[in-house]
Design a protein around this motif. Structure first.
Motif, PDB file in Angstrom:
ATOM      1  N   THR A  84      49.952  97.912  57.840  1.00 54.12           N
ATOM      2  CA  THR A  84      49.090  97.232  58.793  1.00 54.12           C
ATOM      3  C   THR A  84      48.344  96.087  58.106  1.00 54.12           C
ATOM      4  O   THR A  84      48.356  95.965  56.874  1.00 54.12           O
ATOM      5  CB  THR A  84      48.068  98.212  59.376  1.00 54.12           C
ATOM      6  N   ALA A  85      47.709  95.273  58.899  1.00 54.32           N
ATOM      7  CA  ALA A  85      46.901  94.181  58.338  1.00 54.32           C
ATOM      8  C   ALA A  85      45.788  94.742  57.465  1.00 54.32           C
ATOM      9  O   ALA A  85      45.439  94.158  56.431  1.00 54.32           O
ATOM     10  CB  ALA A  85      46.312  93.340  59.471  1.00 54.32           C
ATOM     11  N   ARG A  86      45.252  95.896  57.851  1.00 54.11           N
ATOM     12  CA  ARG A  86      44.196  96.531  57.059  1.00 54.11           C
ATOM     13  C   ARG A  86      44.725  96.970  55.703  1.00 54.11           C
ATOM     14  O   ARG A  86      44.050  96.835  54.683  1.00 54.11           O
ATOM     15  CB  ARG A  86      43.632  97.715  57.830  1.00 54.11           C
ATOM     16  N   THR A  87      45.948  97.511  55.664  1.00 55.04           N
ATOM     17  CA  THR A  87      46.553  97.923  54.405  1.00 55.04           C
ATOM     18  C   THR A  87      46.761  96.727  53.486  1.00 55.04           C
ATOM     19  O   THR A  87      46.466  96.787  52.291  1.00 55.04           O
ATOM     20  CB  THR A  87      47.898  98.630  54.663  1.00 55.04           C
ATOM     21  N   VAL A  88      47.274  95.637  54.029  1.00 56.04           N
ATOM     22  CA  VAL A  88      47.508  94.429  53.227  1.00 56.04           C
ATOM     23  C   VAL A  88      46.195  93.878  52.692  1.00 56.04           C
ATOM     24  O   VAL A  88      46.072  93.536  51.507  1.00 56.04           O
ATOM     25  CB  VAL A  88      48.243  93.362  54.059  1.00 56.04           C
ATOM     26  N   ALA A  89      45.182  93.815  53.547  1.00 57.75           N
ATOM     27  CA  ALA A  89      43.886  93.278  53.122  1.00 57.75           C
ATOM     28  C   ALA A  89      43.267  94.143  52.030  1.00 57.75           C
ATOM     29  O   ALA A  89      42.770  93.634  51.014  1.00 57.75           O
ATOM     30  CB  ALA A  89      42.949  93.178  54.322  1.00 57.75           C
ATOM     31  N   GLY A  90      43.299  95.460  52.224  1.00 62.07           N
ATOM     32  CA  GLY A  90      42.738  96.360  51.221  1.00 62.07           C
ATOM     33  C   GLY A  90      43.480  96.277  49.903  1.00 62.07           C
ATOM     34  O   GLY A  90      42.869  96.293  48.825  1.00 62.07           O
ATOM     35  N   THR A  91      44.798  96.170  49.961  1.00 61.88           N
ATOM     36  CA  THR A  91      45.599  96.063  48.744  1.00 61.88           C
ATOM     37  C   THR A  91      45.249  94.805  47.963  1.00 61.88           C
ATOM     38  O   THR A  91      45.052  94.845  46.740  1.00 61.88           O
ATOM     39  CB  THR A  91      47.104  96.057  49.097  1.00 61.88           C
ATOM     40  N   LEU A  92      45.156  93.686  48.648  1.00 61.66           N
ATOM     41  CA  LEU A  92      44.826  92.431  47.973  1.00 61.66           C
ATOM     42  C   LEU A  92      43.433  92.484  47.355  1.00 61.66           C
ATOM     43  O   LEU A  92      43.216  91.992  46.235  1.00 61.66           O
ATOM     44  CB  LEU A  92      44.926  91.267  48.963  1.00 61.66           C
ATOM     45  N   LEU A  93      42.482  93.090  48.042  1.00 61.97           N
ATOM     46  CA  LEU A  93      41.128  93.202  47.511  1.00 61.97           C
ATOM     47  C   LEU A  93      41.088  94.090  46.267  1.00 61.97           C
ATOM     48  O   LEU A  93      40.424  93.768  45.276  1.00 61.97           O
ATOM     49  CB  LEU A  93      40.185  93.758  48.580  1.00 61.97           C
ATOM     50  N   VAL A  94      41.806  95.213  46.304  1.00 58.33           N
ATOM     51  CA  VAL A  94      41.835  96.115  45.146  1.00 58.33           C
ATOM     52  C   VAL A  94      42.452  95.432  43.935  1.00 58.33           C
ATOM     53  O   VAL A  94      41.923  95.490  42.819  1.00 58.33           O
ATOM     54  CB  VAL A  94      42.604  97.407  45.494  1.00 58.33           C
ATOM     55  N   LEU A  95      43.595  94.778  44.116  1.00 55.55           N
ATOM     56  CA  LEU A  95      44.267  94.139  42.992  1.00 55.55           C
ATOM     57  C   LEU A  95      43.435  92.977  42.439  1.00 55.55           C
ATOM     58  O   LEU A  95      43.358  92.784  41.218  1.00 55.55           O
ATOM     59  CB  LEU A  95      45.650  93.654  43.421  1.00 55.55           C
ATOM     60  N   ALA A  96      42.813  92.216  43.322  1.00 52.79           N
ATOM     61  CA  ALA A  96      41.956  91.121  42.852  1.00 52.79           C
ATOM     62  C   ALA A  96      40.753  91.670  42.099  1.00 52.79           C
ATOM     63  O   ALA A  96      40.364  91.143  41.036  1.00 52.79           O
ATOM     64  CB  ALA A  96      41.506  90.267  44.037  1.00 52.79           C
ATOM     65  N   GLY A  97      40.164  92.746  42.604  1.00 50.71           N
ATOM     66  CA  GLY A  97      39.024  93.345  41.922  1.00 50.71           C
ATOM     67  C   GLY A  97      39.386  93.915  40.570  1.00 50.71           C
ATOM     68  O   GLY A  97      38.663  93.742  39.585  1.00 50.71           O
ATOM     69  N   ALA A  98      40.541  94.602  40.503  1.00 49.66           N
ATOM     70  CA  ALA A  98      40.980  95.157  39.228  1.00 49.66           C
ATOM     71  C   ALA A  98      41.261  94.053  38.214  1.00 49.66           C
ATOM     72  O   ALA A  98      40.948  94.184  37.021  1.00 49.66           O
ATOM     73  CB  ALA A  98      42.229  96.017  39.433  1.00 49.66           C
ATOM     74  N   ALA A  99      41.843  92.948  38.671  1.00 52.06           N
ATOM     75  CA  ALA A  99      42.132  91.835  37.764  1.00 52.06           C
ATOM     76  C   ALA A  99      40.851  91.223  37.201  1.00 52.06           C
ATOM     77  O   ALA A  99      40.748  90.938  36.004  1.00 52.06           O
ATOM     78  CB  ALA A  99      42.941  90.764  38.498  1.00 52.06           C
ATOM     79  N   LEU A 100      39.836  91.034  38.054  1.00 50.50           N
ATOM     80  CA  LEU A 100      38.568  90.486  37.577  1.00 50.50           C
ATOM     81  C   LEU A 100      37.846  91.468  36.663  1.00 50.50           C
ATOM     82  O   LEU A 100      37.250  91.068  35.657  1.00 50.50           O
ATOM     83  CB  LEU A 100      37.671  90.147  38.777  1.00 50.50           C
TER      84      LEU A 100
END
Length: 323
Positions: A259-275
């Motif tokens: 879902t759009a929620r899954t995609v949004a959450g995934t991108l936020l998690v990966l961006a947060g982990a990278a930072l």
């Protein structure tokens, strides 16, 4: 990156991206503890011959208590939590939630050991990652299962810190075998007592063999070869590729919804982990016993964190090795 390095990178990405899919398949005929016991036992059997020649007997003899602690925190607890959680959580979502481990490492460094002020990027990473988890926890049908998988990520983080403090002088492959072997027996016993007789089909058997021999033992071996081939900086990107593999495998092979929620959450998690995994330059708050943290990159010091290998050069990166 050389051809060999690229091949190893692709291999590790797959081996650490598909375990969540295989767990969901294995759960069709086995209980969660049985799934964990099967993969741990097979992984230990594959790694033991290599580790035996690298000093495992002496390690088991002299440091059996710390190994038992790691077997509980780094193996038995998180792998069982993941298997229980995947009863209700799609495999792709489980892989993304495990990618929040750097955020827990960040939190541990705030309260345990050498405390440091965090740079703005680290705070931003923590905020993005937390927001991503909140989004993912709201995906329909996940509930408690997602919380359990997230708790597994916290266990991995604690295990990584303990591994550094307890075994800084031991080859990671030897430590891996040393913590898998003690976990296998108790897990098999608990599974036999608490879970019904397994319904083993060819599909379930292949999944368990893949989890133990390929994803656990093969993943460790390929990861260490990757470190030797391309160095820790390039190998660090596995952290962000493996969850993408997990989501893709779930969609293609098990028709898991995205879902759009899954995609949004995934991108936020990966961006947060990278930072969160970037090297800040902030000074310590006060002196305290040394504990590995994502921001500890002192020149000339090499830190072996087992599942994380943090090399202390000025441009060091963090490498993650999920089990």
């Amino acid at each position: 990156m050389s051809r060999r390095g690229l091949l190893l990178f692709m291999t590790v990405s797959v081996l650490w991206g598909v375990p969540y899919l295989l767990v969901s398949v294995a759960l069709e005929g086995l209980g969660p503890v049985s799934v964990t016991a099967g993969r741990v036992t097979l992984g230990a059997l594959v790694l033991l011959p290599m580790a035996w020649r690298r000093g495992l007997p002496r390690l088991l003899r002299e440091r059996w208590r710390p190994l038992l602690l790691l077997a509980a925190v780094e193996v038995a607890a998180p792998l069982t939590l993941i298997a229980v959680g995947e009863r209700t959580v799609p495999s792709g979502l489980a892989g993304v939630l495990i990618a929040t481990e750097p955020l827990f490492i960040l939190a541990l460094g705030l309260f345990w050991g050498k405390r440091r002020r965090l740079a703005r990027g680290a705070w931003a990473g923590a905020a993005l990652g937390f927001l991503g988890v909140v989004v993912l926890l709201g995906v329909a049908g996940t509930g408690t299962g997602a919380v359990l998988v997230w708790a597994a990520a916290a266990c991995y983080a604690v295990g990584a810190v303990l591994m550094h403090r307890l075994f800084p002088d031991v080859p990671p492959l030897t430590v891996a075998a040393g913590m898998l072997a003690p976990a296998a027996g108790p897990l098999l016993a608990v599974a036999a007592v608490t879970e019904p007789a397994p319904q083993v089909t060819a599909r379930v058997l292949v999944a368990v063999i893949g989890l133990g021999a390929a994803c656990t033992a093969g993943g460790f071996t390929a990861f260490f070869a990757l470190i030797g081939a391309v160095g820790p900086a390039c190998a660090a990107f596995i952290t962000y590729v493996a969850p993408v593999v997990a989501v893709t495998a779930g969609v293609l092979l098990r028709s898991e919804p995205v879902t759009a929620r899954t995609v949004a959450g995934t991108l936020l998690v990966l961006a947060g982990a990278a930072l969160a995994a970037r090297r800040p330059t902030a000074a310590p708050l006060r002196d305290a016993p040394d504990v590995p943290a994502l921001w500890d990159r002192r020149p000339g010091k090499e830190q072996n964190v087992g599942r994380r290998l943090v090399e202390g050069s000025h441009d060091a990166e963090v490498d993650v090795q999920p089990l």
